[in-house]
Scaffold this motif. Structure first.
Motif, PDB file in Angstrom:
ATOM      1  N   ARG A  57     111.137  56.191  -7.550  1.00 20.41           N
ATOM      2  CA  ARG A  57     112.412  56.024  -6.858  1.00 20.41           C
ATOM      3  C   ARG A  57     112.496  56.997  -5.671  1.00 20.41           C
ATOM      4  N   THR A  58     111.884  58.172  -5.839  1.00 21.67           N
ATOM      5  CA  THR A  58     111.879  59.166  -4.756  1.00 21.67           C
ATOM      6  C   THR A  58     111.126  58.627  -3.541  1.00 21.67           C
ATOM      7  N   ALA A  59     109.963  58.012  -3.796  1.00 21.14           N
ATOM      8  CA  ALA A  59     109.179  57.430  -2.701  1.00 21.14           C
ATOM      9  C   ALA A  59     109.975  56.338  -1.994  1.00 21.14           C
ATOM     10  N   ARG A  60     110.731  55.593  -2.765  1.00 17.53           N
ATOM     11  CA  ARG A  60     111.560  54.520  -2.184  1.00 17.53           C
ATOM     12  C   ARG A  60     112.636  55.112  -1.273  1.00 17.53           C
ATOM     13  N   ILE A  61     113.270  56.197  -1.708  1.00 19.01           N
ATOM     14  CA  ILE A  61     114.312  56.847  -0.902  1.00 19.01           C
ATOM     15  C   ILE A  61     113.714  57.414   0.383  1.00 19.01           C
ATOM     16  N   VAL A  62     112.528  58.044   0.263  1.00 20.75           N
ATOM     17  CA  VAL A  62     111.844  58.582   1.448  1.00 20.75           C
ATOM     18  C   VAL A  62     111.532  57.450   2.431  1.00 20.75           C
ATOM     19  N   ALA A  63     111.081  56.309   1.907  1.00 24.47           N
ATOM     20  CA  ALA A  63     110.781  55.155   2.755  1.00 24.47           C
ATOM     21  C   ALA A  63     112.035  54.642   3.455  1.00 24.47           C
ATOM     22  N   VAL A  64     113.158  54.642   2.747  1.00 25.81           N
ATOM     23  CA  VAL A  64     114.432  54.217   3.354  1.00 25.81           C
ATOM     24  C   VAL A  64     114.804  55.135   4.512  1.00 25.81           C
ATOM     25  N   ILE A  65     114.688  56.449   4.284  1.00 25.26           N
ATOM     26  CA  ILE A  65     115.037  57.429   5.329  1.00 25.26           C
ATOM     27  C   ILE A  65     114.130  57.260   6.549  1.00 25.26           C
ATOM     28  N   CYS A  66     112.819  57.135   6.299  1.00 24.13           N
ATOM     29  CA  CYS A  66     111.864  56.945   7.402  1.00 24.13           C
ATOM     30  C   CYS A  66     112.174  55.667   8.164  1.00 24.13           C
ATOM     31  N   LEU A  67     112.500  54.610   7.430  1.00 26.50           N
ATOM     32  CA  LEU A  67     112.791  53.320   8.050  1.00 26.50           C
ATOM     33  C   LEU A  67     114.045  53.396   8.921  1.00 26.50           C
ATOM     34  N   ILE A  68     115.057  54.080   8.429  1.00 28.40           N
ATOM     35  CA  ILE A  68     116.303  54.210   9.201  1.00 28.40           C
ATOM     36  C   ILE A  68     116.051  55.011  10.479  1.00 28.40           C
ATOM     37  N   VAL A  69     115.321  56.125  10.349  1.00 24.24           N
ATOM     38  CA  VAL A  69     115.032  56.956  11.532  1.00 24.24           C
ATOM     39  C   VAL A  69     114.239  56.172  12.567  1.00 24.24           C
ATOM     40  N   CYS A  70     113.182  55.486  12.127  1.00 22.27           N
ATOM     41  CA  CYS A  70     112.349  54.693  13.049  1.00 22.27           C
ATOM     42  C   CYS A  70     113.149  53.556  13.671  1.00 22.27           C
ATOM     43  N   SER A  71     113.929  52.862  12.853  1.00 24.26           N
ATOM     44  CA  SER A  71     114.686  51.712  13.340  1.00 24.26           C
ATOM     45  C   SER A  71     115.756  52.114  14.350  1.00 24.26           C
ATOM     46  N   VAL A  72     116.486  53.193  14.034  1.00 21.63           N
ATOM     47  CA  VAL A  72     117.541  53.649  14.944  1.00 21.63           C
ATOM     48  C   VAL A  72     116.939  54.088  16.279  1.00 21.63           C
ATOM     49  N   THR A  73     115.817  54.832  16.219  1.00 23.85           N
ATOM     50  CA  THR A  73     115.149  55.271  17.443  1.00 23.85           C
ATOM     51  C   THR A  73     114.706  54.074  18.279  1.00 23.85           C
TER      52      THR A  73
END
Length: 210
Positions: free
Chosen positions: A114-130
């Protein structure tokens, strides 16, 4: 016909094409909305991916970086392009194989975490917003220039069109829209290159000009 009227006609025809594609390919299921039903031909998928690379981020941002920074700015272009290659080679095939719709779903299932999933969500949001910030900036600049309106109005017009075909067609509509965009962009890239080559070398192909 004056240039402004012609511009409105061309831009209007482009909008109509995008909305028409969204209506024609509107998603009828979750599978179609997220992964275009899995039925897109590899060549067509490659065209759509290439169009995504040749977007405002490349046209304006990367070109601007190189113009501003000189040769050193090309490093960002290599990283930008390399990211697409890495994504296509190391993530996209396995995402399809696992039958998941999103990257965090795949990461969470693949690593049982679940931790890896949360990290992936954060990375995805940062990349997508940028990414979206760069894209929307390009949309606002392009439409405000072509339509001769304020930047804010140009931005809202572009966002409205994207919203319509993204909501109606999902990934299926976006993919076919990107294919149409690819045809336009390849034409826009190729014609100036050919004429510049003719001007400088007398050869129609830039490769022959070398």
């Amino acid at each position: 016909m004056d240039l402004q009227t012609l511009t409105y006609l061309v831009v209007g025809a482009t909008f109509a094409l995008y909305i028409g594609i969204a209506l024609w390919s509107r998603a009828g299921s979750t599978h179609e909305f997220y992964v275009a039903g899995g039925g897109i031909h590899p060549v067509a998928n490659g065209m759509a991916t290439a169009a995504d690379w040749m977007s405002a981020a490349s046209f304006i941002s990367m070109a601007g970086l190189i113009a501003y920074m000189g040769y050193g700015g090309s490093v960002f272009l290599m990283g930008w392009t390399g990211g697409f290659v890495l994504l296509a080679m190391f993530l996209a095939p396995y995402l399809r194989k696992f039958g998941k719709f999103t990257v965090p779903e795949f990461i969470g299932e693949r690593y049982y975490s679940r931790t890896a999933r949360i990290v992936a969500v954060i990375c995805l949001i940062v990349c997508s917003v940028t990414y979206v910030i760069g894209q929307m900036k390009g949309v606002g600049v392009a439409f405000s220039r072509f339509l001769e309106v304020d930047y804010d109005i140009g931005l809202y017009v572009g966002m409205g069109i994207v919203f319509v075909y993204a909501v109606l067609g999902g990934m299926k509509g976006i993919t076919y829209t990107q294919i149409a965009q690819y045809c336009v962009l390849i034409f826009a890239f190729t014609i100036p290159a050919i004429f510049i080559s003719l001007n400088l070398t007398g050869n129609p192909l830039p490769q022959l000009g070398l």
